[in-house]
Design a protein around this motif. Structure first.
Motif, PDB file in Angstrom:
ATOM      1  N   PRO A 162      16.399   7.940  70.174  1.00  0.00           N
ATOM      2  CA  PRO A 162      17.587   7.815  69.325  1.00  0.00           C
ATOM      3  C   PRO A 162      18.840   8.236  70.092  1.00  0.00           C
ATOM      4  CG  PRO A 162      15.809   8.897  68.126  1.00  0.00           C
ATOM      5  CD  PRO A 162      15.356   8.787  69.559  1.00  0.00           C
ATOM      6  N   VAL A 163      19.890   7.491  69.939  1.00  0.00           N
ATOM      7  CA  VAL A 163      21.102   7.760  70.704  1.00  0.00           C
ATOM      8  C   VAL A 163      21.698   9.116  70.335  1.00  0.00           C
ATOM      9  CG1 VAL A 163      22.707   6.655  69.089  1.00  0.00           C
ATOM     10  CG2 VAL A 163      23.222   6.668  71.533  1.00  0.00           C
ATOM     11  N   ILE A 164      21.469   9.575  69.116  1.00  0.00           N
ATOM     12  CA  ILE A 164      21.976  10.884  68.692  1.00  0.00           C
ATOM     13  C   ILE A 164      21.332  12.001  69.497  1.00  0.00           C
ATOM     14  CG2 ILE A 164      22.067  12.520  66.768  1.00  0.00           C
ATOM     15  CD1 ILE A 164      24.025  10.196  66.532  1.00  0.00           C
ATOM     16  N   LEU A 165      20.042  11.851  69.822  1.00  0.00           N
ATOM     17  CA  LEU A 165      19.317  12.879  70.558  1.00  0.00           C
ATOM     18  C   LEU A 165      19.927  13.112  71.936  1.00  0.00           C
ATOM     19  CD1 LEU A 165      16.830  14.757  70.474  1.00  0.00           C
ATOM     20  CD2 LEU A 165      15.534  12.908  71.567  1.00  0.00           C
ATOM     21  N   SER A 223      17.058  17.782  65.061  1.00  0.00           N
ATOM     22  CA  SER A 223      17.087  17.527  63.620  1.00  0.00           C
ATOM     23  C   SER A 223      17.977  16.339  63.289  1.00  0.00           C
ATOM     24  CB  SER A 223      17.591  18.773  62.877  1.00  0.00           C
ATOM     25  OG  SER A 223      16.714  19.859  63.071  1.00  0.00           O
ATOM     26  N   MET A 224      19.113  16.246  63.939  1.00  0.00           N
ATOM     27  CA  MET A 224      20.043  15.142  63.678  1.00  0.00           C
ATOM     28  C   MET A 224      19.415  13.788  63.981  1.00  0.00           C
ATOM     29  SD  MET A 224      23.705  16.485  65.079  1.00  0.00           S
ATOM     30  CE  MET A 224      24.544  17.895  64.357  1.00  0.00           C
ATOM     31  N   ALA A 225      18.613  13.736  65.037  1.00  0.00           N
ATOM     32  CA  ALA A 225      17.972  12.476  65.412  1.00  0.00           C
ATOM     33  C   ALA A 225      16.994  12.010  64.336  1.00  0.00           C
ATOM     34  CB  ALA A 225      17.260  12.634  66.756  1.00  0.00           C
ATOM     35  N   PRO A 229      18.302   8.195  62.759  1.00  0.00           N
ATOM     36  CA  PRO A 229      17.525   7.645  63.878  1.00  0.00           C
ATOM     37  C   PRO A 229      18.083   6.330  64.417  1.00  0.00           C
ATOM     38  CG  PRO A 229      16.429   7.162  61.821  1.00  0.00           C
ATOM     39  CD  PRO A 229      17.648   7.963  61.464  1.00  0.00           C
ATOM     40  N   VAL A 230      19.343   6.336  64.792  1.00  0.00           N
ATOM     41  CA  VAL A 230      20.001   5.127  65.302  1.00  0.00           C
ATOM     42  C   VAL A 230      19.649   4.943  66.776  1.00  0.00           C
ATOM     43  CG1 VAL A 230      22.236   4.048  65.756  1.00  0.00           C
ATOM     44  CG2 VAL A 230      21.896   5.369  63.659  1.00  0.00           C
ATOM     45  N   LEU A 437      28.032   4.196  63.942  1.00  0.00           N
ATOM     46  CA  LEU A 437      27.571   4.927  62.769  1.00  0.00           C
ATOM     47  C   LEU A 437      28.399   4.587  61.540  1.00  0.00           C
ATOM     48  CD1 LEU A 437      27.270   8.478  64.407  1.00  0.00           C
ATOM     49  CD2 LEU A 437      25.458   6.765  64.182  1.00  0.00           C
ATOM     50  N   THR A 438      27.856   4.901  60.376  1.00  0.00           N
ATOM     51  CA  THR A 438      28.645   4.844  59.155  1.00  0.00           C
ATOM     52  C   THR A 438      29.438   6.153  59.045  1.00  0.00           C
ATOM     53  OG1 THR A 438      26.956   5.893  57.788  1.00  0.00           O
ATOM     54  CG2 THR A 438      26.833   3.488  58.050  1.00  0.00           C
TER      55      THR A 438
END
Length: 468
Positions: A162-165, A223-225, A229-230, A437-438
Motif C-alpha cells: 500500500p502506498v500509505i505504508l 495501521s493507516m495502511a 489500503p490504496v 485519496l479522498t
C-alpha cells in the motif's frame, strides 16, 4: 557567550520583544485579534485570496480595531515584513539553491536510491523515513514532497505494498524536520524571535525529531495502511535529475552537501562548550557557523560538486541557480506577510496581554507555547504563520528561562505549528492529489500523521525539559 548574538545582525528584528504599551484595553485587543485572524481565514479559505493580501488586510484591520490609528495601519506590517524577509528571506533563497542543485544533479535521488537498494522489502517504510529525514534537512517541505512522492509511488508499486505504508514515513520525516530543525524557515524565525541559541536548538531539535519520525512514520503507517489500503497507480512517471552526461554525483558527495550546513552550525555549539569564542579559531568557527555564512558556503560548495565537477559550464550553473529563485517568490512574500501581521500583533500589545493571561493561568510555558501555535495553525492553515505569531506571543515570557529551555520553547512552538493539517492547508491538497485519496482518506492518513508529529514532538520537548 550567547551564540545568537552572532546571528542577530543577520536575523535582526524578526520580532521586537521589547515591552509595548497596549493601544487599547484588554477586551478590545483580544476582540481585534479574533476579528483580524477570522478575516484572514475567511479571505484565504472561502474567498480564495492569496495569503499575502489576506495577511496584509488582516494586519490593517488589527491595527485599526486596536486603536493604533489609520495612519499606522501598515507601519508595523511593513516593518515586520522588511525585517523578516531581510533576515530569514536570504536564508530561504540559499536553501532553495542548495535544494535545486541536489534535485537537478540527481544527488537527492542518489541518496534515496542508495538507502533503498540496501533495504529488504520488510524495512522499506523505515528506509523511506530515513531517506526523508536526511533529504529533509536542507530541503523545504514542498520540495521534499515533490522529490520523494514519485519515488514513494515507484517503490510501493515494485514491492506491491500500500502506498500509505511507504508514503507516510517519508511525509513524517519531512514534516518533523520542517517544524523542528533549522535551517528550515519556521525554526529559524522562532529562534530569532525568542532569542534562542541556534546550536542548542539544532541539537535538541534533532533529538526530538528522531523518535517523532519513528512513531508518526513507520509505526503509525502500519495501521493507516490497513485503514486506507490504496495501491500505487499503474501509470507512473518518475523523473530523476542527472547531468548532461547521464551521471549522478556519488552518494558521499551528495550526502556531504546535505550535512555541511548542519555541521557548520553545530560548530558554534562546540565553540560555546569549549569557551574558545575569543580565540581566532573560535571566531572563525562562529563566523562560518552562522546560518547565512553556513548556507552560503554550502551553496557555493553545491555549485562546484553538483555543478562544475559533473561537467556543467558556469553558464549552466548560473541557470540552475536562477531557476531556484522563481518557485520561492510566493514563499518569501507569505513568510514576509506573516512577519508583518505578527509585528502588528506585537506592536498592538495583544501579545503581551495574551502572554500575561497564559502566565497567570499557571499553565506550563512549554505547553502554552505549543497550544498557542496549535490554535493559530488550525485557524490559518500555515505552519509558518503559526510559528511566527506564537513566537511573538510567547517572547515576553521566556526572559527568565535558561538557554536550553528557550530552545525547547522554539521546539514546542514548532511542534504545535504542524498540528492537524486540514482543508485550509495547501499541504493537505498536495498530499491528497499525489496519493489519489479522498478527503476522508486524507484526514485518516496525512492529517492524523501531522497530529502525531505534533503531539509526539511536544512529549519529547516536555521530557527533555525535565532533564536539561
Amino acid at each position: 557567550m550567547h551564540l545568537l548574538s552572532h546571528t542577530a545582525p543577520l536575523l535582526n528584528g524578526v520580532l521586537a520583544a521589547d515591552p509595548v504599551t497596549p493601544a487599547a484595553g484588554t477586551a478590545q485587543l483580544i476582540i481585534a485579534a479574533v476579528i483580524s485572524i477570522a478575516l484572514i481565514i475567511v479571505l484565504i479559505v472561502w474567498v480564495k485570496m492569496h495569503p499575502f493580501f489576506a495577511l496584509m488586510l488582516g494586519a490593517a484591520v488589527m491595527a485599526v480595531t486596536a486603536d493604533m490609528g489609520f495612519a499606522k495601519a501598515f507601519t508595523s506590517f511593513s516593518a515586520g515584513l522588511g525585517s523578516t524577509v531581510g533576515g530569514v528571506g536570504v536564508l530561504i533563497v540559499l536553501g532553495a539553491v542548495i535544494g535545486r542543485f541536489l534535485t537537478e544533479s540527481g544527488g537527492a535521488d542518489e541518496i534515496v536510491d542508495t538507502i533503498l537498494s540496501k533495504t529488504p522489502a520488510a524495512k522499506l517504510a523505515w528506509a523511506m523515513a530515513l531517506a526523508a529525514f536526511i533529504v529533509g534537512i536542507p530541503l523545504f517541505f514542498e520540495v521534499g514532497v515533490v522529490l520523494l512522492i514519485p519515488i514513494v509511488m515507484l517503490v510501493a508499486k515494485r514491492a506491491k505494498l500500500p502506498v500509505i505504508l511507504i508514503g507516510i514515513p517519508a511525509l513524517a520525516g519531512l514534516s518533523a524536520l520542517h517544524g523542528l530543525v533549522p535551517p528550515h524557515p519556521g525554526p529559524l524565525i522562532a529562534i530569532d524571535a525568542l532569542k534562542a541559541d541556534l546550536g542548542i536548538t539544532l541539537g535538541l531539535g534533532l533529538l526530538v525529531a528522531i523518535p517523532t519520525v519513528i512513531i508518526a512514520g513507520p509505526v503509525l503507517a502500519k495501521s493507516m495502511a490497513r485503514w486506507v489500503p490504496v495501491m500505487a497507480p499503474d501509470t507512473l512517471i518518475v523523473s530523476s535529475g542527472e547531468n548532461k552526461d547521464g551521471k549522478r554525483p556519488a552518494f558521499g558527495v551528495a550526502l556531504s552537501v546535505v550535512l555541511l550546513p548542519v555541521v557548520l552550525m553545530l560548530l558554534m555549539t562546540v565553540v560555546d562548550t569549549l569557551k574558545i569564542g575569543d580565540t581566532v579559531i573560535g571566531q572563525i568557527l562562529v563566523f562560518i557557523g552562522t546560518p547565512l555564512q553556513a548556507l552560503l558556503i554550502t551553496s557555493l560548495y553545491a555549485m562546484v560538486v553538483l555543478g562544475t565537477a559533473l561537467g556543467r559550464s558556469m553558464k549552466e550553473v548560473s541557470q540552475i541557480t536562477g531557476d531556484a529563485f522563481g518557485p520561492i517568490a510566493s514563499i518569501l512574500l507569505i513568510v514576509g506577510a506573516g512577519g508583518g501581521f505578527k509585528q502588528t500583533l506585537v506592536d498592538s500589545g495583544v501579545g503581551a496581554v495574551i502572554g500575561n493571561g497564559i502566565a497567570g493561568s499557571g499553565m506550563p510555558l512549554l505547553l502554552a507555547g505549543w497550544l498557542v501555535a496549535v490554535v493559530i495553525r488550525l485557524a490559518t492553515g500555515s505552519a509558518t504563520v503559526a510559528t511566527i505569531t506564537a513566537a511573538g506571543i510567547m517572547a515576553p515570557l521566556v526572559g527568565d528561562l535558561s538557554s536550553t529551555h528557550v530552545a525547547l520553547m522554539v521546539l514546542a512552538v514548532g511542534a504545535g505549528s504542524v498540528f492537524l493539517s486540514h482543508v485550509n492547508d495547501a499541504g493537505f491538497w498536495l498530499v491528497k492529489e499525489y496519493f489519489g485519496l479522498t478527503v476522508g482518506q486524507t484526514f485518516k492518513t496525512w492529517s492524523l500523521m501531522e497530529c502525531a508529529v505534533s503531539v509526539v514532538g511536544l512529549v519529547g520537548v516536555l521530557l527533555l525539559g525535565l532533564v536539561v
